[in-house]
Design an enzyme around this catalytic site. Structure first.
Site: not given
Ligand code: SAH
Ligand code: SF4
Length: 338
Positions: A83, A97, A104, A108, A111, A154-155, A186, A209-211, A285, A328
Site C-alpha cells: 500500500e 507515504c 514487517c 510492534c 501495529c 515495513g521497517e 521513519s 517511533s518512540l511510543h 488507529n 498510519c
Molecule cells: N517501521 C517504521 C515505519 C512505519 S511508520 C516505524 O515503525 O517507524 C508508521 C508509524 O505509525 C510508526 O510510528 C508506527 O509506530 C505507527 N503506528 C503503527 N501502528 C499504528 C496504529 N495502529 N495507529 C497509529 N500509529 C501506528
Molecule cells: Fe514494523 Fe513499524 Fe509496524 Fe513496528 S510499527 S511492526 S517497525 S511497520
C-alpha cells in the site's frame, strides 16, 4: 525484471537514450514505453516486447473526499499486495507515504503491518515507482510530489540497501529530483543501521517511533527495544543532531491507559527537554483483533500540555484518511485478507 538501464547497455545504445528515458519516465510522467517519443519507434517496440514498464500494478485506489488523501493498493510481480498513501496538503505539500516491505518482521504489538508478518523486501524500483505513480496522478492536477516519507509498510532500516538506492533515485536530479531534506525515514529504532546510514552521509530527515518514554514500557510495546536500548537510541540521535543540527521527529502513538498517563508525559518531557526534537502525538488507529484503544481527547490534551511545560515542541497528528483506513498503522489491515 531487467532494468531499462542494463537493457540499453546490453544493446549498446548511446548514453543519451538513458537520459531520454529518465526525462520521460521520471519527469514527464510518460505512461508507457510508447510515450517515450524521443526514442526511435524500433527501440520503443523492442522495449515493449522485452521489458516490464511498471513493476507494480494498481489494484485499487480509494479517495477520501474529506481529507484529500488517496490510498493505493499495488500488486507486486509475485502477487503480493502493498500500500501507498498520497496526502495532499492544500496549497502546500503533496506527501507520499511509501512502503518498503510487504508486511514487517518487527512485530510492534499495536501495529497492523507487524501482525501480517514479513513477506519480503521491496526493490528500489518498487519503492520509487510508488512515487512515480503519484506524480503521474498529480500531473493531471498540475501538481507534483514534494515530500516522501517512509512510513508505509515495513521497517526501512531492515531493507537498507534498497532504501538507500531508492533515496539515490529520489534525489538524483535526472530522476525524481527531490531535495534530500524532503525525504523522511521513519524507524522503530535500529541503532546500528542508523549509525551506518549516518556514517555514509545520510542527511535527510529522521522520524523515530518512540511510543514509550522508558525502557520497560518500550520493550513491552516494541520488541526492537530489547536489542537496541532507549539510551543507545537517544545517544545516536544526539550524534545525528550534532552532525546535522536537524530537529528529529519523535512519533508517539497515544494508546489509552497504556502510554498516555501524566507520568509518561513527564518522563517524555524530561527525556526530550534538552534535545532538538518535535513530538508527533498520533491518536492510535484501532486495529482489529488488538486490545488497544485510542486515548481520549482529554488525555491527549493533558499529555500535550505537560510536554509544553518542558518546552518540548509537539503537535497532534490529524488522522488524515482515517475513513479509508489509510492512516498510519492501518495499512495492511484491510488487504490482509486478500
Ligand atoms: N517501521 C517504521 C515505519 C512505519 S511508520 C516505524 O515503525 O517507524 C508508521 C508509524 O505509525 C510508526 O510510528 C508506527 O509506530 C505507527 N503506528 C503503527 N501502528 C499504528 C496504529 N495502529 N495507529 C497509529 N500509529 C501506528
Ligand atoms: Fe514494523 Fe513499524 Fe509496524 Fe513496528 S510499527 S511492526 S517497525 S511497520
Amino acid at each position: 525484471m531487467i532494468r531499462v538501464y542494463e537493457w540499453l547497455e546490453s544493446r549498446f545504445e548511446p548514453k543519451f537514450r538513458t537520459k531520454q528515458f529518465n526525462q520521460a519516465f521520471y519527469q514527464e510522467q510518460a505512461p508507457s514505453f510508447d510515450a517515450i517519443t524521443t526514442w526511435p519507434k524500433a527501440l520503443r517496440e523492442a522495449a515493449i516486447k522485452e521489458l516490464v514498464f511498471d513493476e507494480l500494478k494498481l489494484v485499487t485506489a480509494q479517495e477520501s473526499q474529506a481529507s484529500r488523501t488517496s490510498k493505493f493498493v499495488f500488486m507486486r510481480a509475485n502477487g503480493q499486495l502493498i500500500e501507498t498513501v498520497l496526502m495532499r496538503h492544500k496549497g502546500a505539500r503533496n506527501t507520499v507515504c511509501v512502503s518498503c516491505m510487504r508486511g514487517c518482521p518487527v512485530k510492534c504489538t499495536f501495529c497492523a503491518t507487524g501482525a501480517l508478518g514479513f513477506g519480503g523486501h521491496l526493490s528500489a524500483d518498487e519503492i520509487v515507482e510508488q512515487v512515480v505513480y503519484c506524480n503521474r496522478l498529480l500531473a493531471k492536477e498540475n501538481e507534483t510530489v514534494s515530500n516522501v516519507v517512509f512510513m508505509g509498510m515495513g521497517e526501512p532500516m531492515l531493507n537498507l540497501n534498497n532504501v538507500e538506492a531508492a533515496i539515490d533515485m529520489l534525489t538524483n536530479p535526472e530522476q525524481v529530483g527531490l531535495g534530500g531534506r524532503k525525504i523522511t525515514l521513519s524507524t522503530s529504532g535500529y541503532v546500528a543501521q542508523l549509525r551506518l546510514l549516518m556514517d555514509k552521509g545520510f542527511r535527510g530527515r529522521l522520524a523515530i517511533s518512540l511510543h514509550a518514554p522508558n525502557q520497560q514500557l518500550r520493550e513491552e510495546l516494541m520488541p526492537v527495544a530489547k536489542v537496541f536500548s532507549l539510551d543507545e537510541l537517544m545517544q545516536a540521535m544526539d550524534d545525528f543532531v550534532a552532525l546535522t543540527n536537524k530537529r528529529i521527529t519523535y512519533e508517539y502513538v497515544m494508546i489509552n491507559a497504556v502510554n498516555d498517563r501524566s507520568t509518561h508525559a513527564h518522563q517524555l518531557g524530561k527525556l526530550l527537554e534538552n534535545r532538538l526534537s518535535h513530538v508527533n502525538l498520533i491518536p492510535y488507529n484501532k486495529v482489529e483483533g488488538k486490545p488497544f484503544e485510542r486515548s481520549s481527547q482529554k488525555s491527549l490534551h493533558r499529555f500535550a500540555a505537560i510536554l509544553a511545560r518542558y518546552g518540548v515542541a509537539h503537535s497532534i497528528r490529524g488522522t488524515m484518511g482515517d475513513d479509508i483506513a489509510a492512516a498510519c498503522g492501518q495499512l495492511a489491515a484491510k488487504v490482509a485478507a486478500q
